[in-house]
Design a protein around this motif. Structure first.
Motif, PDB file in Angstrom:
ATOM      1  N   MET A   1      29.055  -2.309  -7.175  1.00  7.80           N
ATOM      2  CA  MET A   1      29.904  -3.425  -7.572  1.00  7.80           C
ATOM      3  C   MET A   1      31.357  -3.189  -7.210  1.00  7.80           C
ATOM      4  O   MET A   1      32.131  -4.111  -7.069  1.00  7.80           O
ATOM      5  CB  MET A   1      29.767  -3.688  -9.079  1.00  7.80           C
ATOM      6  CG  MET A   1      30.839  -3.041  -9.953  1.00  7.80           C
ATOM      7  SD  MET A   1      30.643  -3.451 -11.699  1.00  7.80           S
ATOM      8  CE  MET A   1      31.206  -5.126 -11.745  1.00  7.80           C
ATOM      9  N   THR A   2      31.750  -1.893  -7.060  1.00 10.43           N
ATOM     10  CA  THR A   2      33.170  -1.608  -6.877  1.00 10.43           C
ATOM     11  C   THR A   2      33.722  -2.252  -5.608  1.00 10.43           C
ATOM     12  O   THR A   2      34.869  -2.655  -5.578  1.00 10.43           O
ATOM     13  CB  THR A   2      33.423  -0.092  -6.813  1.00 10.43           C
ATOM     14  OG1 THR A   2      32.605   0.432  -5.777  1.00 10.43           O
ATOM     15  CG2 THR A   2      33.108   0.578  -8.106  1.00 10.43           C
ATOM     16  N   LEU A   5      35.509  -5.647  -5.959  1.00  8.93           N
ATOM     17  CA  LEU A   5      36.647  -5.831  -6.845  1.00  8.93           C
ATOM     18  C   LEU A   5      37.964  -5.664  -6.106  1.00  8.93           C
ATOM     19  O   LEU A   5      38.035  -4.954  -5.112  1.00  8.93           O
ATOM     20  CB  LEU A   5      36.586  -4.814  -7.986  1.00  8.93           C
ATOM     21  CG  LEU A   5      35.531  -5.147  -9.028  1.00  8.93           C
ATOM     22  CD1 LEU A   5      35.337  -3.972  -9.963  1.00  8.93           C
ATOM     23  CD2 LEU A   5      35.956  -6.374  -9.832  1.00  8.93           C
ATOM     24  N   PRO A   6      39.009  -6.302  -6.633  1.00  4.92           N
ATOM     25  CA  PRO A   6      40.327  -6.127  -6.017  1.00  4.92           C
ATOM     26  C   PRO A   6      40.766  -4.675  -6.134  1.00  4.92           C
ATOM     27  O   PRO A   6      40.464  -4.005  -7.101  1.00  4.92           O
ATOM     28  CB  PRO A   6      41.229  -7.027  -6.855  1.00  4.92           C
ATOM     29  CG  PRO A   6      40.490  -7.230  -8.129  1.00  4.92           C
ATOM     30  CD  PRO A   6      39.033  -7.144  -7.794  1.00  4.92           C
ATOM     31  N   ALA A   7      41.456  -4.195  -5.144  1.00  4.15           N
ATOM     32  CA  ALA A   7      41.805  -2.791  -5.083  1.00  4.15           C
ATOM     33  C   ALA A   7      43.283  -2.581  -5.381  1.00  4.15           C
ATOM     34  O   ALA A   7      44.117  -3.427  -5.081  1.00  4.15           O
ATOM     35  CB  ALA A   7      41.476  -2.251  -3.701  1.00  4.15           C
ATOM     36  N   VAL A   8      43.599  -1.457  -5.974  1.00  7.40           N
ATOM     37  CA  VAL A   8      44.949  -1.163  -6.434  1.00  7.40           C
ATOM     38  C   VAL A   8      45.427   0.133  -5.801  1.00  7.40           C
ATOM     39  O   VAL A   8      44.756   1.150  -5.910  1.00  7.40           O
ATOM     40  CB  VAL A   8      44.950  -0.963  -7.967  1.00  7.40           C
ATOM     41  CG1 VAL A   8      46.363  -0.769  -8.475  1.00  7.40           C
ATOM     42  CG2 VAL A   8      44.277  -2.122  -8.664  1.00  7.40           C
ATOM     43  N   ALA A  25      33.165  -1.501 -21.149  1.00  4.83           N
ATOM     44  CA  ALA A  25      32.612  -1.784 -19.808  1.00  4.83           C
ATOM     45  C   ALA A  25      32.674  -3.267 -19.452  1.00  4.83           C
ATOM     46  O   ALA A  25      32.718  -3.630 -18.280  1.00  4.83           O
ATOM     47  CB  ALA A  25      31.168  -1.284 -19.720  1.00  4.83           C
ATOM     48  N   GLN A  26      32.682  -4.130 -20.473  1.00  2.00           N
ATOM     49  CA  GLN A  26      32.614  -5.576 -20.222  1.00  2.00           C
ATOM     50  C   GLN A  26      33.986  -6.204 -19.967  1.00  2.00           C
ATOM     51  O   GLN A  26      34.059  -7.374 -19.627  1.00  2.00           O
ATOM     52  CB  GLN A  26      31.954  -6.274 -21.422  1.00  2.00           C
ATOM     53  CG  GLN A  26      32.868  -6.522 -22.625  1.00  2.00           C
ATOM     54  CD  GLN A  26      33.283  -5.255 -23.368  1.00  2.00           C
ATOM     55  OE1 GLN A  26      32.738  -4.185 -23.135  1.00  2.00           O
ATOM     56  NE2 GLN A  26      34.272  -5.361 -24.247  1.00  2.00           N
ATOM     57  N   VAL A  27      35.073  -5.457 -20.114  1.00  2.00           N
ATOM     58  CA  VAL A  27      36.389  -6.095 -20.038  1.00  2.00           C
ATOM     59  C   VAL A  27      36.668  -6.640 -18.639  1.00  2.00           C
ATOM     60  O   VAL A  27      36.354  -6.005 -17.639  1.00  2.00           O
ATOM     61  CB  VAL A  27      37.561  -5.173 -20.487  1.00  2.00           C
ATOM     62  CG1 VAL A  27      37.411  -4.784 -21.943  1.00  2.00           C
ATOM     63  CG2 VAL A  27      37.696  -3.972 -19.583  1.00  2.00           C
ATOM     64  N   PRO A  30      41.096  -5.879 -16.171  1.00  4.42           N
ATOM     65  CA  PRO A  30      41.522  -5.148 -14.962  1.00  4.42           C
ATOM     66  C   PRO A  30      41.282  -5.957 -13.683  1.00  4.42           C
ATOM     67  O   PRO A  30      42.143  -6.009 -12.807  1.00  4.42           O
ATOM     68  CB  PRO A  30      40.659  -3.878 -14.993  1.00  4.42           C
ATOM     69  CG  PRO A  30      40.354  -3.661 -16.440  1.00  4.42           C
ATOM     70  CD  PRO A  30      40.169  -5.055 -16.999  1.00  4.42           C
ATOM     71  N   ASN A  34      45.013  -6.794 -12.218  1.00  2.00           N
ATOM     72  CA  ASN A  34      45.431  -5.936 -11.097  1.00  2.00           C
ATOM     73  C   ASN A  34      45.778  -6.722  -9.833  1.00  2.00           C
ATOM     74  O   ASN A  34      46.765  -6.401  -9.164  1.00  2.00           O
ATOM     75  CB  ASN A  34      44.385  -4.841 -10.842  1.00  2.00           C
ATOM     76  CG  ASN A  34      44.463  -3.742 -11.889  1.00  2.00           C
ATOM     77  OD1 ASN A  34      45.545  -3.370 -12.331  1.00  2.00           O
ATOM     78  ND2 ASN A  34      43.318  -3.230 -12.317  1.00  2.00           N
ATOM     79  N   VAL A  47      44.068  -0.056 -16.519  1.00  2.00           N
ATOM     80  CA  VAL A  47      42.792   0.674 -16.548  1.00  2.00           C
ATOM     81  C   VAL A  47      42.118   0.504 -17.902  1.00  2.00           C
ATOM     82  O   VAL A  47      42.788   0.334 -18.928  1.00  2.00           O
ATOM     83  CB  VAL A  47      42.978   2.183 -16.237  1.00  2.00           C
ATOM     84  CG1 VAL A  47      43.499   2.387 -14.819  1.00  2.00           C
ATOM     85  CG2 VAL A  47      43.873   2.861 -17.254  1.00  2.00           C
ATOM     86  N   PRO A  48      40.763   0.563 -17.918  1.00  2.00           N
ATOM     87  CA  PRO A  48      40.034   0.444 -19.176  1.00  2.00           C
ATOM     88  C   PRO A  48      40.069   1.755 -19.949  1.00  2.00           C
ATOM     89  O   PRO A  48      39.992   2.831 -19.354  1.00  2.00           O
ATOM     90  CB  PRO A  48      38.603   0.142 -18.713  1.00  2.00           C
ATOM     91  CG  PRO A  48      38.495   0.847 -17.402  1.00  2.00           C
ATOM     92  CD  PRO A  48      39.864   0.738 -16.766  1.00  2.00           C
TER      93      PRO A  48
END
Lengths: 270, 270
Positions: A1-2, A5-8, A25-27, A30, A34, A47-48
């Motif tokens: 999944m990573t 995701l948008p990268a930082v 984990a569900q938040v 980020p 981000n 970050v979580p």
């Protein structure tokens, strides 16, 4: 999944923001914030942080000592406890007794605010369900529920019915709401959906697939909007069943979307 | 600068690593390790954490309570203090009294190790400056200096001269080194560079442009290698002046490069 995701980009100069939860984990924050940091060309990352309730005070005490940490967000179940870990707080925190954002002030102290309610109402209104002069039933008087209750009344909801099995908590909330908006809030242990134009789930029920429903969608009056604050899964069982019954539904993610502008202002970003 | 750095995707499931320092803006480990996480397809991120020495214990206590935090790195000036904040420690920590990495064990306890010395020696050897059977002068007996001293002796350095103005600290280090490698370490308050094949700066001098030199490059014997542990700036005044005098120079960044494989093993990554 990573990969999706948008990268930082991160270096030694990067400023830190955290979101506290249990679970965490569900938040979604980020993945939402981000890209905004990146778009604003801010050298910052959210970050979580997984903190058990019994660890919260120690975790927050540690975070508040970190020199390059500028903000702390909180989700379930930490919002009420977080309000007590700030030096000062805004109006919504005072009314609701819970906070979802802390910022470091210029003097090093920590200031708390709660954007859950105003974010929820902003998202609801933007989706065409302005609560002004409407009757709203709210299920759950926890951190998010309290904030949403106050924001609904501030936005002009005509009549608010709040239910929660914790009667003491419910009575405390009603007292605080009555002090600002007298006589507009009714409370009950069980959901009271009769005549409701909008029904809101503000409990964590729906985070896990095996969770029971927070209320029965079949009892929502015809045409009543069914709203959820659960962001993941996006389609909760509640929203699926409500949609199948022909109700307009409102997804949890709008609550966070509605908060993004508020966060920018609060943290002085961009 | 953010646009040129490797980017990390972050969600609620991301595992956390931190690097503690004071200052922390100069740390290179996020830029080096985050691309390795990405390459290994690990959902993990390393972020910088600025902790003042008086805050270190509180910051680490908070970090150790974070459920999704798996590792803590430390740089100047926290390495000695960090060794005391672990439940157990490896051999290099016992010898040097300092740690640069803590990992969470399966039972929830924290285990410390120090890779500065072995990383430095790995980088030095890879660059063609194997310290085996050589005479080495080491300036600075702090966290990094102690670790480098032990690793140089472990790698077979014939004679090690360590200097530091803190005589008590220096004597404690020599006792620990002598227990493992008797009679090979000499100590002095001032740099003793006569006959040195390799001279190493293991002090923080050079982080700031206005810092004095840790030792005078003109006093290094002809052909002697001048090595620095400062990573940022890459070209310290020490290395610039040494290079101008014709000495082979060895940059600080190699010390971290030499540690990357050790970190992968230590944290069980990939």
């Amino acid at each position: 999944m990573t990969g999706t995701l948008p990268a930082v980009p991160i270096s030694g100069t990067t400023r830190l923001y955290v979101v506290l939860g249990d679970p965490v984990a569900q938040v979604q924050s980020p993945a939402l914030l981000n890209p905004i940091f990146a778009k604003l060309d801010l050298d910052a990352v959210l970050v979580p942080v997984h903190a058990k309730p019994e660890c919260l005070e120690q975790v927050v005490a540690g975070l508040q000592c970190i020199g390059n940490l500028d903000g702390i967000f909180a989700t379930v179940p930490h919002k009420a406890a977080l309000a007590g870990l700030a030096d000062r707080a805004g109006r919504m925190v005072e009314i609701t007794g819970s906070a979802n954002a802390l910022r470091r002030e210029a003097d090093g102290s920590w200031y708390a605010e709660n954007f859950d309610g105003t974010g929820f109402v902003a998202g609801l209104t933007e989706a065409g369900h302005d609560p002004k002069a409407r009757r709203v039933a709210l299920v759950g008087a926890g951190g998010a529920g309290s904030a949403i209750a106050a924001a609904l009344l501030a936005a002009g909801a005509d009549e608010l019915s709040v239910c929660d099995p914790d009667t003491a908590k419910l009575n405390r909330l009603r007292s605080r709401l009555d002090a600002h908006w007298p006589g507009r809030t009714h409370t009950s242990a069980e959901p009271h959906l009769d005549g409701a134009d909008i029904v809101v789930n503000a409990t964590p029920l729906g985070l896990a697939p095996e969770d029971p429903l927070p209320f029965r969608p079949a009892r929502v009056p015809a045409g009543g909007v069914v709203a959820d604050i659960i962001m993941k899964p996006r389609e909760t069982r509640l929203l699926r069943e409500a949609a199948a019954l022909g109700h307009p539904v409102h997804h949890g993610i709008h609550m966070l979307g509605g908060q993004l502008d508020s966060y920018r202002d609060f943290f002085g970003l961009g």
